[in-house]
Design an enzyme around this catalytic site. Structure first.
Site, PDB file in Angstrom:
ATOM      1  N   HIS A  33       5.066 -31.727  15.448  1.00  0.00           N
ATOM      2  CA  HIS A  33       3.912 -31.200  14.714  1.00  0.00           C
ATOM      3  C   HIS A  33       4.420 -30.243  13.649  1.00  0.00           C
ATOM      4  O   HIS A  33       5.060 -29.231  13.966  1.00  0.00           O
ATOM      5  CB  HIS A  33       2.942 -30.480  15.653  1.00  0.00           C
ATOM      6  CG  HIS A  33       1.721 -29.949  14.951  1.00  0.00           C
ATOM      7  ND1 HIS A  33       0.555 -30.675  14.849  1.00  0.00           N
ATOM      8  CD2 HIS A  33       1.500 -28.786  14.300  1.00  0.00           C
ATOM      9  CE1 HIS A  33      -0.342 -29.979  14.171  1.00  0.00           C
ATOM     10  NE2 HIS A  33       0.213 -28.825  13.832  1.00  0.00           N
ATOM     11  N   CYS A  34       4.145 -30.575  12.398  1.00  0.00           N
ATOM     12  CA  CYS A  34       4.674 -29.791  11.274  1.00  0.00           C
ATOM     13  C   CYS A  34       3.559 -28.942  10.679  1.00  0.00           C
ATOM     14  O   CYS A  34       2.624 -29.484  10.068  1.00  0.00           O
ATOM     15  CB  CYS A  34       5.266 -30.722  10.216  1.00  0.00           C
ATOM     16  SG  CYS A  34       6.023 -29.836   8.827  1.00  0.00           S
TER      17      CYS A  34
END
Length: 381
Positions: free
Chosen positions: A184-185
């Site tokens: 998850h960025c």
């Protein structure tokens, strides 16, 4: 006293009213993105999807935009005059390429898997209970599948009520199971998975080229200014983009790391956990998804066909079972009503004993009720 006859009106002859809630639901059908259970935000009627915590994405766009604008304002005029006119064109192309790749990464479904329906969840629970033995108090919630002659365990997701497919992981921030979950960025405001990893890789590579190009142009600008005899301090004052020297190394390092992952057909999640490197297990195991060829792995990850989205976020929500039951009850045919005639005549005290009121031995048939719960009568004089 005048005689008066009353005749019951058959309910089938009355118009069947429809509830206001059913009419509103028919007028405005809800789409699936409006009732999506995950922690995501949707825009443009479900066409674009973002994570709920996407506040860093404007910062990412702002940093790229401000850096590029400063480069065009302070460095490009001097370099165009002393070097070549193609420098602004190259910088503009890299900037557009990086921004488009960033937006594609942010607004694309990363590969979210739909949650199991109640019937599917009940079927899976039944399978789990049947697979358990007497030695287990609670049956194990794992399955084993063989991929390229190697056993891979599938874990059960208690939120989505299903066994996760291979390389799938549940994102705690978005509350979704994502296929080929990488990470998850927060910088792109979305998960990076099977459907948007190619856009993410294109973004970081193009951003690396952009920052490296700006850093090279700034260094050239400083060198030419220093050769003019004004000194390095004056040259630094003329170009405020020396901060690119600090950011270019982190971006280049990130690009190099993901290039290694693409060449090995790995994900960030698998590399950190050491799923195929022996970090989490006693013996070393190979990657069952690798083709043992760098070029084939790169083509598989970056050039394969785009899989379709599985959540159908712009589809319409099917009518619930309760609404169907209510609407069917409103239109069910009712049995034909029998006429009941009531003759109003003398009072019971005025009747002779032979004509006293007699109660019939069999009860009268039940009369159907109207929608309000009371029989309706019309008076015929």
């Amino acid at each position: 006293m005048n005689n008066c006859e009353y005749q019951q009106i058959e309910p089938l002859s009355l118009p069947t009213p429809r509830p206001a809630a059913v009419e509103e639901e028919e007028e405005k059908a809800r789409r699936k993105w409006e009732v999506f259970p995950g922690k995501n935000r949707f825009y443009c009627d479900g066409r674009f999807i973002l994570a709920q915590q996407s506040g860093v994405l404007p910062l990412t766009l702002g940093l790229i935009l401000v850096t590029t604008v400063l480069f065009f304002v302070f460095d490009c005029p001097f370099l165009v005059k002393h070097l070549t006119v193609f420098i602004p064109a190259i910088g503009g192309v890299l900037f557009v390429f990086a921004v488009i790749s960033l937006l594609q990464t942010s607004f694309t479904d990363p590969g979210i898997l739909p949650r199991a329906t109640p019937d599917e969840a009940a079927y899976i629970e039944k399978q789990i209970d049947n697979s358990g033995s007497s030695t287990y108090r609670h049956p194990p919630r794992t399955k084993e599948v063989v991929i390229n002659q190697q056993v891979v365990k599938l874990k059960y997701c208690f939120t989505c009520k299903m066994f996760r497919p291979p390389r799938t992981s549940h994102c705690s921030l978005c509350d979704n199971c994502v296929e080929r979950f990488d990470h998850h960025c927060p910088w792109v405001g979305n998960c990076v998975g099977k459907r948007n990893y190619r856009f993410f890789y294109t973004f970081i590579v193009s951003l690396s080229f952009l920052t490296a190009f700006i850093f090279g142009c700034v260094a050239t600008h400083l060198a030419l200014r220093a050769q003019g005899g004004r000194g390095l301090i004056f040259a630094l004052q003329e170009s405020p983009l020396v901060i690119c020297f600090l950011s270019v190394w982190s971006i280049l390092g990130l690009s190099g790391f993901h290039t290694y992952l693409v060449a090995s057909n790995l994900t960030t999640n698998e590399d950190i956990k050491g799923s195929w490197s022996g970090k989490s297990e006693a013996e070393d195991t190979g990657n069952p998804y690798s083709y043992n060829n760098i070029l084939t792995n790169c083509c598989s990850v970056l050039c394969g066909p785009m899989p379709p989205s599985l959540i159908d976020r712009r589809g319409f929500v099917p009518v619930e079972q309760s609404s169907q039951t209510v609407s069917m009850e409103m239109v069910l045919p009712m049995p034909a009503a029998k006429e009941i005639k009531v003759v109003v005549g003398p009072t019971p005290s005025q009747l002779p004993p032979s004509r006293a009121l007699q109660v019939p031995s069999s009860p009268l048939p039940a009369t159907p009720l109207s929608l309000t719960g009371r029989p309706q009568f019309s008076c015929l004089f």
